[in-house]
Design a protein around this motif. Structure first.
Motif, short mmCIF file in Angstrom:
data_model
loop_
_atom_site.label_atom_id
_atom_site.label_comp_id
_atom_site.label_asym_id
_atom_site.label_seq_id
_atom_site.Cartn_x
_atom_site.Cartn_y
_atom_site.Cartn_z
N PRO A 54 -40.41 101.11 69.31
CA PRO A 54 -39.61 101.49 68.13
C PRO A 54 -40.47 101.62 66.88
O PRO A 54 -41.40 100.85 66.67
N PHE A 55 -40.13 102.64 66.05
CA PHE A 55 -40.90 102.94 64.87
C PHE A 55 -40.24 102.35 63.62
O PHE A 55 -39.02 102.43 63.47
N PRO A 56 -41.03 101.79 62.71
CA PRO A 56 -40.48 101.56 61.37
C PRO A 56 -40.23 102.91 60.73
O PRO A 56 -40.83 103.92 61.13
N ALA A 57 -39.35 102.98 59.75
CA ALA A 57 -38.99 104.26 59.16
C ALA A 57 -38.98 104.17 57.64
O ALA A 57 -38.60 103.15 57.07
N LEU A 58 -39.43 105.24 57.00
CA LEU A 58 -39.30 105.39 55.56
C LEU A 58 -38.38 106.56 55.30
O LEU A 58 -38.63 107.68 55.74
N VAL A 59 -37.28 106.29 54.61
CA VAL A 59 -36.33 107.33 54.21
C VAL A 59 -36.65 107.71 52.78
O VAL A 59 -36.61 106.86 51.88
N TYR A 60 -36.98 108.97 52.54
CA TYR A 60 -37.43 109.40 51.22
C TYR A 60 -36.38 110.29 50.55
O TYR A 60 -35.92 111.27 51.13
N LEU A 61 -36.04 109.92 49.31
CA LEU A 61 -35.10 110.70 48.49
C LEU A 61 -35.88 111.29 47.32
O LEU A 61 -36.36 110.57 46.45
N TYR A 62 -36.00 112.61 47.30
CA TYR A 62 -36.79 113.29 46.28
C TYR A 62 -35.95 113.52 45.02
O TYR A 62 -34.75 113.27 44.98
N GLY A 63 -36.61 114.05 43.98
CA GLY A 63 -35.95 114.32 42.71
C GLY A 63 -35.44 115.74 42.61
O GLY A 63 -35.45 116.51 43.57
#
Length: 335
Positions: free
Chosen positions: A70-79
């Motif tokens: 299983p992978f750690p995840a980064l959820v990115y919210l841009y501007g």
């Protein structure tokens, strides 16, 4: 002939972008697209021209490292003016996130109208929820659920990170929806609107800002007419410090990836609060992504906090005021 055709087709669009000026360019986040590189997997790449995963009310893009997880995840919210494809095409994101073994999840924001007539992509934060066309918290929950259905993502290692308007959304989620992630990283943002009396529970929060930011003030409120559009950053961080029951801070903590780091300590077990200061204005420092991941590595050994703080419950921690620094934090920047 081609030049005239290009001008007729795209001239008006570039005119609108120039009227938005530096604001529009900076809010969009990093703009360094690169061709697809080997070693990166896109589980939604149904064709060369259609690489988005679709859920109710929207879509997102996801990139995975090699391996089974299983992978750690980064959820990115841009501007504002950002686009999910620009993020997943970015060499910086691929090298700093995917190649470090993280899944990268980038939801697609909706088009909204900002101050005046400036159009751009934005998130349905609480201050604009009544006029936003969808419930973005529910949408983001669906995105994470769908990504976990498609690929082997570790639900206990999901980080939310965002810049500018996306950073506001991340800050709000850390306060009101902390169950959605194990850590939160906001950049060039604050808490949008009037501050609540308390957040739901202690969290791990990293905030990055510049005293030279002319879009989101480092000190003081940002007002949109009679409405407070952005809370004072010092007060917003103080809200998290009280929620985390921090008894010390902010205090200088040396340099971290070229940033000047300030930290709060003696906090609720499992929580964390840090501020990284830079001198790039509203821009997106190249060192931000590795700083976020290394910061998370440094605090991830602490057990997650599950206790909910009741609204109005007194907190024993107090903030140490620093003379000449609004909101109680230092204003110096890296040289």
């Amino acid at each position: 002939m081609f030049g005239r055709m290009f001008g007729r087709m795209f001239g008006p669009m570039f005119g609108r972008m120039l009227r938005g000026g530096l604001l529009a360019a900076l809010l969009a986040g990093p703009a360094a697209p690169a061709a697809a590189q080997s070693g990166v997997i896109n589980p939604c790449a149904f064709s060369e021209r259609d690489s988005a995963c679709r859920v109710e009310d929207g879509e997102y893009r996801v990139l995975l490292p090699q391996g089974l997880g299983p992978f750690p995840a980064l959820v990115y919210l841009y501007g504002s003016l950002g686009e999910s494809r620009r993020i997943t095409d970015s060499r910086q994101f691929r090298e700093e996130i995917v190649r470090r073994g993280y899944a990268l999840i980038v939801p697609q924001a909706l088009d909204i109208t900002y101050l005046g007539s400036l159009r751009g992509t934005g998130w349905g934060r609480r201050i604009r929820a009544a006029r936003h066309p969808r419930d973005d918290v529910d949408f983001l929950r669906r995105v994470v659920f769908d990504a976990r259905r498609r690929v082997n993502i570790d639900p206990g290692r999901i980080i939310w990170a965002g810049h500018s308007d996306g950073g506001y959304m991340v800050f709000e989620m850390a306060c009101h929806h902390p169950e959605m992630g194990v850590a939160f990283a906001s950049h060039a943002a604050s808490y949008g609107g009037m501050l609540p009396r308390a957040c739901r529970r202690p969290v791990r929060l990293l905030h990055t800002h510049s005293p030279d930011d002319r879009i989101v003030p480092f000190a003081g409120e940002r007002r949109q007419g009679p409405i407070v559009d952005s809370a004072d950053l010092g007060e917003a961080l103080g809200l998290i410090a009280r929620t985390n029951r921090c008894r010390r801070g902010p205090e200088p903590a040396g340099r971290f990836f070229g940033f000047e780091r300030q930290t709060w300590s003696d906090c609720e077990h499992g929580s964390a609060l840090d501020l990284l200061i830079h001198d790039r204005g509203h821009g997106w420092p190249a060192a931000w992504l590795p700083a976020v991941l290394d910061w998370y590595d440094s605090v991830s050994f602490r057990p997650a906090v599950s206790r909910t703080i009741r609204v109005g419950e007194p907190a024993p921690g107090t903030r140490r005021k620093v003379p000449g620094a609004s909101g109680g934090f230092f204003k110096s920047v890296p040289k």
